[in-house]
Design an enzyme around this catalytic site. Structure first.
Site, PDB file in Angstrom:
ATOM      1  N   GLN A 193       6.485 -27.901 -10.243  1.00  8.14           N
ATOM      2  CA  GLN A 193       7.587 -28.620 -10.806  1.00  8.14           C
ATOM      3  C   GLN A 193       8.151 -27.877 -12.022  1.00  8.14           C
ATOM      4  O   GLN A 193       6.966 -27.442 -12.736  1.00  8.14           O
ATOM      5  CB  GLN A 193       7.422 -30.108 -10.933  1.00  8.14           C
ATOM      6  CG  GLN A 193       8.782 -30.842 -11.727  1.00  8.14           C
ATOM      7  CD  GLN A 193       8.350 -32.151 -12.178  1.00  8.14           C
ATOM      8  OE1 GLN A 193       9.056 -32.817 -12.347  1.00  8.14           O
ATOM      9  NE2 GLN A 193       6.979 -32.491 -12.038  1.00  8.14           N
ATOM     10  N   HIS A 207      10.542 -27.803 -15.992  1.00  4.85           N
ATOM     11  CA  HIS A 207      11.568 -28.299 -16.913  1.00  4.85           C
ATOM     12  C   HIS A 207      12.611 -27.269 -17.025  1.00  4.85           C
ATOM     13  O   HIS A 207      12.491 -26.142 -17.121  1.00  4.85           O
ATOM     14  CB  HIS A 207      10.867 -28.458 -18.193  1.00  4.85           C
ATOM     15  CG  HIS A 207       9.943 -29.614 -18.548  1.00  4.85           C
ATOM     16  ND1 HIS A 207       8.894 -29.586 -19.217  1.00  4.85           N
ATOM     17  CD2 HIS A 207       9.526 -30.639 -17.692  1.00  4.85           C
ATOM     18  CE1 HIS A 207       8.033 -30.444 -19.347  1.00  4.85           C
ATOM     19  NE2 HIS A 207       8.254 -31.259 -18.096  1.00  4.85           N
ATOM     20  N   GLU A 220      13.148 -30.842 -13.746  1.00  2.28           N
ATOM     21  CA  GLU A 220      13.169 -32.179 -14.429  1.00  2.28           C
ATOM     22  C   GLU A 220      14.144 -31.606 -15.605  1.00  2.28           C
ATOM     23  O   GLU A 220      13.624 -30.769 -16.431  1.00  2.28           O
ATOM     24  CB  GLU A 220      12.011 -32.960 -14.761  1.00  2.28           C
ATOM     25  CG  GLU A 220      11.987 -34.027 -15.887  1.00  2.28           C
ATOM     26  CD  GLU A 220      10.893 -34.445 -16.141  1.00  2.28           C
ATOM     27  OE1 GLU A 220      10.420 -35.710 -16.649  1.00  2.28           O
ATOM     28  OE2 GLU A 220       9.764 -33.424 -15.904  1.00  2.28           O
ATOM     29  N   GLU A 237      10.290 -40.047 -12.407  1.00  2.00           N
ATOM     30  CA  GLU A 237       8.659 -40.095 -12.799  1.00  2.00           C
ATOM     31  C   GLU A 237       8.466 -40.534 -14.134  1.00  2.00           C
ATOM     32  O   GLU A 237       7.339 -40.493 -14.629  1.00  2.00           O
ATOM     33  CB  GLU A 237       7.977 -38.646 -12.503  1.00  2.00           C
ATOM     34  CG  GLU A 237       8.406 -37.443 -13.472  1.00  2.00           C
ATOM     35  CD  GLU A 237       7.779 -36.175 -13.108  1.00  2.00           C
ATOM     36  OE1 GLU A 237       6.722 -36.039 -12.544  1.00  2.00           O
ATOM     37  OE2 GLU A 237       8.085 -35.227 -14.101  1.00  2.00           O
ATOM     38  N   GLN A 271       2.550 -38.975 -12.072  1.00  2.85           N
ATOM     39  CA  GLN A 271       2.325 -37.987 -12.861  1.00  2.85           C
ATOM     40  C   GLN A 271       1.354 -37.916 -14.076  1.00  2.85           C
ATOM     41  O   GLN A 271       1.518 -38.930 -14.799  1.00  2.85           O
ATOM     42  CB  GLN A 271       3.815 -37.616 -13.585  1.00  2.85           C
ATOM     43  CG  GLN A 271       3.907 -36.510 -14.789  1.00  2.85           C
ATOM     44  CD  GLN A 271       5.005 -36.675 -15.422  1.00  2.85           C
ATOM     45  OE1 GLN A 271       5.509 -35.342 -15.729  1.00  2.85           O
ATOM     46  NE2 GLN A 271       5.408 -37.409 -15.881  1.00  2.85           N
ATOM     47  N   ASP A 321       1.676 -29.821 -18.830  1.00  2.00           N
ATOM     48  CA  ASP A 321       2.950 -30.150 -19.334  1.00  2.00           C
ATOM     49  C   ASP A 321       3.005 -29.786 -20.645  1.00  2.00           C
ATOM     50  O   ASP A 321       3.414 -28.500 -20.982  1.00  2.00           O
ATOM     51  CB  ASP A 321       3.145 -31.556 -19.032  1.00  2.00           C
ATOM     52  CG  ASP A 321       4.658 -32.008 -18.932  1.00  2.00           C
ATOM     53  OD1 ASP A 321       5.383 -31.817 -19.948  1.00  2.00           O
ATOM     54  OD2 ASP A 321       5.142 -32.878 -17.899  1.00  2.00           O
ATOM     55  N   SER A 372       3.365 -30.478 -13.983  1.00  2.00           N
ATOM     56  CA  SER A 372       4.421 -31.451 -13.783  1.00  2.00           C
ATOM     57  C   SER A 372       5.690 -31.013 -14.693  1.00  2.00           C
ATOM     58  O   SER A 372       6.730 -31.837 -14.967  1.00  2.00           O
ATOM     59  CB  SER A 372       3.940 -32.800 -14.342  1.00  2.00           C
ATOM     60  OG  SER A 372       3.398 -32.735 -15.590  1.00  2.00           O
TER      61      SER A 372
END
Length: 555
Positions: free
Chosen positions: A141, A143, A170, A221, A296, A335, A362
Site C-alpha cells: 500500500q 501514500h 491512501e 483504515e 493497520q 509508515d 501501510s
C-alpha cells in the site's frame, strides 16, 4: 584530545535519532513491563469472571469488550493451561498448521498472548509471520499526497504508483476542505495506471464515510482503537462506538480496517504503566471482537516512541504477528519515518518484507517525503530502485514491479488529461494544458504550477454538497474518450455492490478478480509450501532494465 573515530561517529545520521532509557511507570517500555498482568482466566457458564488477574467487577470497558466478544470461552481454560513456551514453539513449527494456531490464539487472554511472544526472537517471529499472514500472496500500500493538495499532480502520481504495483493507495490533505478533490484525483489516477487498485482519503470520519458513499473512495483504515480506557474517553469513543462505525462502512460496501499501534497510549499520556506490546494486544483483540476484517498496525504515527526504547522495533514486529495470529488482515506499518539512519529504516522494513505480510507497507510514500502529508514515510519514491533491487537480490516479492520511463510518462500524462476532462465536465476549476505538462514530468509539488486555492476549495465544498457520485465520473471519462479508465472505475463501483472484497485481506488483480484469505489462503507449512513466486513474477522482478544482458557483452 578526543578520539577522531568518536567525533566522526557522532556526526553519523543515526546519532540524530532520539533514544531513551526504559521508564516502566509511564509506559516507556516496549515489552516485559513489571506492571504487565499475569495471564489468567476463569470462565463459568460461558461468562468470563476473571481476566488476567482482574475480577469481572473490576473490568474496565476494554476488559469487558474483550471478555464478551474476543475470547473463545469454550476452550479458554484448556488453552490457557498450556505452557507459553510450548505455544511459542508451535508458532514457529511449520508442522503446526496456521489454522491450529488461530484456534489456540482465539482462546487466549491479552497477557497470555504477550507471554507467548516473549519467548520469540525476531527471526522466530519472522518465521511465524510467514506462516500466519492471512493471504498467501503479499502486497503493498502507498501514500499519494502533496504539500499543495494539487489535484493534477495527485492524479499523475497515483497512476504511476498503480503501474508500479501498489494494490491500495491512501491520500490525505494539507487543507481539510480539499478532501473531495484529493479523493477524486487519486481515484482517477489509480484507475488510469491499473484497474483494480482501491483508494482511500484519510480525513475526519464522517467526511471519510460520506466520500465512500459517493463512490469516491473504496476503503478506510483510520478508525483508531486504543489500549487504555482513558485514551478512548479522551477521544469521545468506546469499543462499541468504533464497532458501530465499522458496520457503517461495511454496510455501504466499503472495505475497512482499524488502526492502532505500539506507543499511542504513551503518546497520549495514559499507558497505566503497562508495556506497549500488552496495550497493543488489547487493541488487536478489540478489533477481533468487533468483527472487523483487519488492522493497520506497526506503530504507524507513534513509531518514534518504540523506536527510542530497547526492543522497540522487535515489539512492532510482534504486534504484526499477533494480528495475524487472530486471523486478521495486517497492514504492517513501515509508515511514518522514524530514523535518520538508512540502515535502521531498512532493517525495520525487512522484518515485514522478508516473511511477507498482507500489506508490507501501510504507507510507502509514492511521492517525495517533502510532499508526504502523513509526516513522511519510512521509504519514499526516491528509494524505489533500492527496493526493487532488494526484491531482486533476495528473491523476495515485495509487491512492486520495475517500470520503463516512457511508459510512466505516458501514464502520468494520460491521468492528468483524464482529470482535466472530468474537471471540465463537472464544472470544477479549469486544469490547463500547462498544468498537465508540469505534472507529467514532476518529481513533486516544487515542480508544478500553483492553482488558485480559493477557487479549488469552493469547488470542493460544492462537490461534497452536490449529488455527484462515481457514476458521474464514469460518464465524464467515457464522454471524453477515456473509455478504458471509465470501464475500470465502473468495475470498481460494481464491486461495491457485490461486496466480495470485504473479505479478509482482499485485493483485486487487474481483471478485478478478488484475491483474499478466502480464495488465496496462506498454506505455508515449511519449504515447498505457501507463497512461491511464479516464473513469470520472478522474471518480472529480476529483469531490471539497467541490468546488462548477455547479448550485449563483447566476449
Amino acid at each position: 584530545m578526543r578520539s577522531k573515530r568518536f567525533e566522526i561517529l557522532e556526526k553519523r545520521p543515526v546519532n540524530q535519532d532520539g533514544l531513551v532509557q526504559e521508564w516502566p511507570e509511564v509506559g516507556l517500555i516496549a515489552m516485559n513491563s513489571p506492571n504487565d498482568p499475569i495471564p489468567s482466566i476463569v470462565v463459568k457458564d460461558g461468562v468470563v469472571l476473571e481476566l488476567d488477574g482482574k475480577r469481572r467487577e473490576e473490568f474496565d470497558m476494554i476488559d469487558e469488550f474483550i471478555a464478551n466478544y474476543a475470547i473463545d470461552v469454550t476452550s479458554a481454560e484448556a488453552v490457557m493451561a498450556i505452557d507459553s513456551l510450548e505455544l511459542a514453539r508451535r508458532l514457529v513449527d511449520p508442522n503446526c498448521a496456521r489454522q491450529e494456531i488461530v484456534r489456540l490464539a482465539r482462546a487466549m487472554t491479552p497477557a497470555k498472548i504477550v507471554d507467548v511472544i516473549h519467548h520469540l526472537n525476531v527471526v522466530e517471529m519472522m518465521m511465524a509471520l510467514q506462516k500466519m499472514r492471512a493471504r498467501k500472496t503479499p502486497s503493498n500500500q502507498c501514500h499519494v499526497t502533496n504539500l499543495q493538495d494539487n489535484p493534477v499532480l495527485l492524479a499523475a502520481d497515483a497512476a504511476e504508483a498503480a503501474a508500479r504495483g501498489f494494490d491500495e493507495m491512501e491520500t490525505t490533505v494539507a487543507v481539510v476542505r480539499y478532501a473531495p478533490l484529493n479523493a477524486l484525483s487519486i481515484l482517477v489516477g489509480s484507475q488510469t495506471g491499473r484497474g483494480g487498485v482501491i483508494t482511500q482519503c484519510a480525513v475526519e470520519e464522517a467526511t471519510e464515510l460520506m466520500l465512500g458513499m459517493k463512490g469516491l473512495t473504496s476503503y478506510a483504515e483510520t478508525v483508531s482503537v486504543y489500549g487504555t480506557e482513558q485514551v478512548f474517553v479522551d477521544g469521545d469513543d468506546t469499543p462499541w462506538s468504533k464497532s458501530f462505525l465499522a458496520s457503517a462502512y461495511a454496510s455501504r460496501g466499503l472495505k475497512m480496517r482499524y488502526t492502532s499501534g505500539t506507543g499511542s497510549e504513551v503518546q497520549m499520556g495514559y499507558a497505566e504503566g503497562k508495556s506497549m506490546l500488552y496495550l497493543e494486544t488489547r487493541c488487536i483483540m478489540i478489533t477481533k471482537g468487533a468483527g472487523v476484517q483487519g488492522l493497520q498496525n506497526g506503530s504507524i504515527s507513534c513509531i518514534g516512541i518504540p523506536g527510542a526504547v530497547p526492543s522497540g522495533i522487535r515489539a512492532v514486529l510482534a504486534e504484526n504477528l499477533i494480528t495475524t495470529m487472530l486471523d486478521l488482515e495486517v497492514a504492517s506499518g513501515n509508515d511514518q519515518t522514524f530514523s535518520h539512519s538508512d540502515i535502521r529504516r531498512t532493517a525495520r522494513m525487512l522484518m515485514q518484507m522478508l516473511p511477507g505480510t498482507d500489506f508490507i507497507f501501510s504507507g510507502y510514500s509514492a511521492v517525495p517525503n517533502y510532499d508526504n502529508m502523513f509526516a513522511g514515510s519510512n521509504f519514499d519514491c526516491d528509494d524505489l530502485d533500492d527496493y526493487l533491487l532488494l526484491q531482486r537480490d533476495l528473491m523476495v516479492d515485495g509487491g512492486l514491479r520495475p517500470v520503463k520511463e516512457d511508459d510512466i510518462v505516458a501514464l502520468r500524462h494520460k491521468a492528468a488529461k483524464a482529470l482535466q476532462a472530468i474537471f471540465k465536465e463537472l464544472g470544477l476549476p479549469q486544469v490547463t494544458d500547462e498544468e498537465v505538462e508540469a505534472a507529467t514530468y514532476a518529481h513533486g509539488s516544487k515542480d508544478v504550477i500553483k492553482r488558485k486555492v480559493v477557487d479549488d476549495l469552493k469547488a470542493a465544498e460544492d462537490l461534497m454538497k452536490s449529488k455527484v457520485t462515481g457514476i458521474d465520473v464514469v460518464k465524464a471519462l467515457a464522454k471524453n474518450g477515456f473509455n478504458d479508465v471509465a470501464e475500470n472505475l465502473l468495475n470498481l463501483l460494481k464491486q461495491r455492490v457485490s461486496g466480495d472484497y470485504l473479505h479478509t485481506s482482499a485485493i483485486f488483480d487487474k481483471s478485478f478478480n478478488v484475491i483474499s484469505a478466502v480464495n488465496d489462503p496462506n498454506d505455508y507449512q515449511g519449504p515447498g509450501t505457501g507463497y512461491r513466486m511464479s516464473v513469470e513474477r520472478w522474471n518480472e522482478i529480476k529483469n531490471i532494465a539497467r541490468a546488462i544482458s548477455a547479448d550485449k557483452l563483447d566476449v
